[in-house]
Design a protein around this motif. Structure first.
Motif, short mmCIF file in Angstrom:
data_model
loop_
_atom_site.label_atom_id
_atom_site.label_comp_id
_atom_site.label_asym_id
_atom_site.label_seq_id
_atom_site.Cartn_x
_atom_site.Cartn_y
_atom_site.Cartn_z
N PHE A 251 23.96 9.44 19.74
CA PHE A 251 23.79 10.92 19.37
C PHE A 251 22.93 11.49 20.25
N PHE A 252 21.83 10.58 20.11
CA PHE A 252 20.65 11.70 21.10
C PHE A 252 20.67 11.53 22.86
N ALA A 256 20.78 14.57 24.45
CA ALA A 256 20.42 14.80 25.83
C ALA A 256 21.24 15.34 26.81
N ALA A 257 22.03 14.46 27.41
CA ALA A 257 22.60 14.76 28.78
C ALA A 257 23.67 15.87 28.86
N ALA A 258 23.66 16.79 27.22
CA ALA A 258 24.70 17.63 27.26
C ALA A 258 23.45 18.68 27.51
N VAL A 259 22.08 18.88 26.75
CA VAL A 259 21.43 20.16 27.16
C VAL A 259 20.88 19.71 27.68
N VAL A 260 20.64 18.91 29.30
CA VAL A 260 21.03 18.84 30.38
C VAL A 260 21.35 19.44 31.50
N ILE A 261 22.73 19.41 31.19
CA ILE A 261 23.63 20.04 31.59
C ILE A 261 24.26 22.17 31.54
N GLY A 289 30.12 20.47 16.52
CA GLY A 289 29.58 18.91 16.69
C GLY A 289 29.50 18.27 15.13
N LEU A 290 28.81 19.10 14.12
CA LEU A 290 28.74 18.79 13.21
C LEU A 290 29.72 18.45 12.51
N ALA A 306 28.21 14.64 20.12
CA ALA A 306 26.82 15.07 20.42
C ALA A 306 26.57 16.20 21.55
N LEU A 307 27.66 16.09 22.51
CA LEU A 307 28.42 17.58 23.71
C LEU A 307 28.58 18.27 22.74
N CYS A 308 29.28 18.64 22.48
CA CYS A 308 29.65 19.95 20.94
C CYS A 308 27.65 20.01 21.11
N TYR A 309 27.14 19.25 20.30
CA TYR A 309 26.23 20.15 19.35
C TYR A 309 25.52 20.24 21.12
#
Length: 404
Positions: A251-252, A256-261, A289-290, A306-309
């Motif tokens: 999940f993390f 992280a991938a979503a945050v970088v994008i 996400g939740l 994880a991507l949504c969150y």
């Protein structure tokens, strides 16, 4: 406009960003793993498990109440080195904690040190970012925080499940210790914000009440956003056990991938359109996400959650921080930074305690569904504030017309 004044990627900015990455990585590696360790090693109760996170957060909050004022008085070196020494000492102490009480006291010590250091680096960064690129700059700087908040738990859980607790503490301690020699290149120079004071007009200090009024709304929104994050940090490993997910740390990774994008794009959107363009859609992504996480029954189900969150949290966090920094005078950015992280940590602390109590009644899946109410309340609060602000503006305009 001088080219130097508009440069974002200076040596100081890059160094500050990396130091912040190491600071939050050391935190997140332990923040997500110590609740599970306390349960397994000390047989901690649900209340004691929630205290592992909440006592740390509350200690950091108290520490930042003094750290913000210390930054205004030029005490950055004391905050950086005093904070780093304290956090490393606390991490070393975890290996020798023989009781749950000693363990909790060390969590409080870690919180004090972290509160000091985490106030210094973002404030120094906001001083060297060009004003016209503040949203973009804080977005990139905040990427280090968000990456650590995503990758740190992944690394920590992997080390705890693999080599063991000792290796986890060693890795976290090294991450924090690395900051010391890197910081020497910053603290050996004149204060990073000295150029800002020469370049920009610094108005007279505002009264404390005026500052708090300006920061009240973004602080509230940051608090509400952090409530659900406390549930992720405190109970993700336990949720994985309940749902029989063998690789819950993924999940993390996906987060992280979503945050970088999303992070580079969200900073530019903020600079062009303001906080409204980030907060409204970001809240909906966190809610989605939740809810998706609560229904995950396999590792594949963690991916969309994880991507949504990550998109929601990764875009909203720097937007709220930039909003708060831009609301005060340059000399008061330490206070704004401290309040930003205090509202975040308070949300994590209270969220962990409340959601831990809910989990005892509903299980962790039900807890995550109910935690989606926090970002929903965030969205409603923001919309209500926007509507109220427009009504006041219209009323003032009508009053001026009638008075002519």
């Amino acid at each position: 406009m001088n080219d130097y004044e508009e440069r974002l990627w200076t040596k100081s900015f890059i160094l500050l960003t990396f130091c912040n990455l190491m600071l939050f990585t050391g935190l997140q590696m332990t923040l997500s793993t110590l609740p599970a360790y306390a349960k397994d090693h000390f047989g901690a109760s649900p209340l004691q498990i929630s205290l592992v996170t909440s006592l740390f957060a509350l200690s950091a909050i108290v520490s930042r109440l003094f750290a913000g004022k210390a930054m205004e008085r030029g005490g950055r070196n004391l905050l950086i080195y005093g904070g780093l020494v304290t956090t490393v000492a606390a991490i070393a102490g975890y290996a020798f904690a023989g009781s749950m009480l000693a363990f909790l006291l060390l969590r409080m010590l870690f919180g004090i040190g972290f509160g000091m250091a985490s106030t210094a680096f973002p404030t120094m960064a906001s001083d060297i970012i060009p004003l016209r690129r503040m949203g973009e700059g804080m977005g990139y700087f905040g990427l280090s925080t968000s990456l650590a908040m995503s990758a740190g738990p992944l690394m920590g859980l992997s080390l705890l499940d693999g080599p063991g607790f000792g290796s986890l503490l060693l890795a976290a301690g090294i991450a924090l210790a690395l900051i010391v020699p890197l910081s020497l290149r910053l603290t050996s120079r004149k204060p990073v914000g000295a150029r800002t004071a020469l370049r920009h007009e610094d108005p007279e200090p505002q009264e404390t009440g005026g500052i708090l009024r300006k920061l009240a709304l973004p602080s509230l929104l940051n608090f509400l956003m952090s409530l659900s994050y406390g549930g992720l940090l405190g109970f993700m490993a336990l949720f994985g056990q309940e749902a029989h997910l063998s690789h819950v740390a993924l999940f993390f990774l996906f987060n992280a991938a979503a945050v970088v994008i999303v992070r580079p794009l969200s900073g530019r959107i903020y600079d062009r359109y303001g906080p409204a363009a980030i907060i409204a859609p970001g809240s909906l992504f966190i809610i989605g996400g939740l809810v998706l996480l609560s229904f995950a029954t396999s590792s594949a189900g963690l991916f969309p959650a994880a991507l949504c969150y990550g998109i929601g949290f990764g875009s909203m966090q720097p937007a709220l921080q930039t909003w708060m920094i831009q609301s005060v005078a340059p000399r008061q950015r330490g206070t704004a930074t401290g309040l930003f992280f205090n509202s975040l940590d308070l949300g994590v602390a209270i969220g962990t305690m409340i959601l831990g109590a809910i989990a005892q009644q509903t299980g962790y899946a039900g807890m995550y569904r109910l935690s989606a109410l926090a970002p929903l309340l965030l969205l409603l609060s923001f919309v209500a504030a926007q509507v109220a602000g427009r009504n006041r503006t219209n009323a003032d305009a009508n009053h001026k017309v009638l008075g002519q």
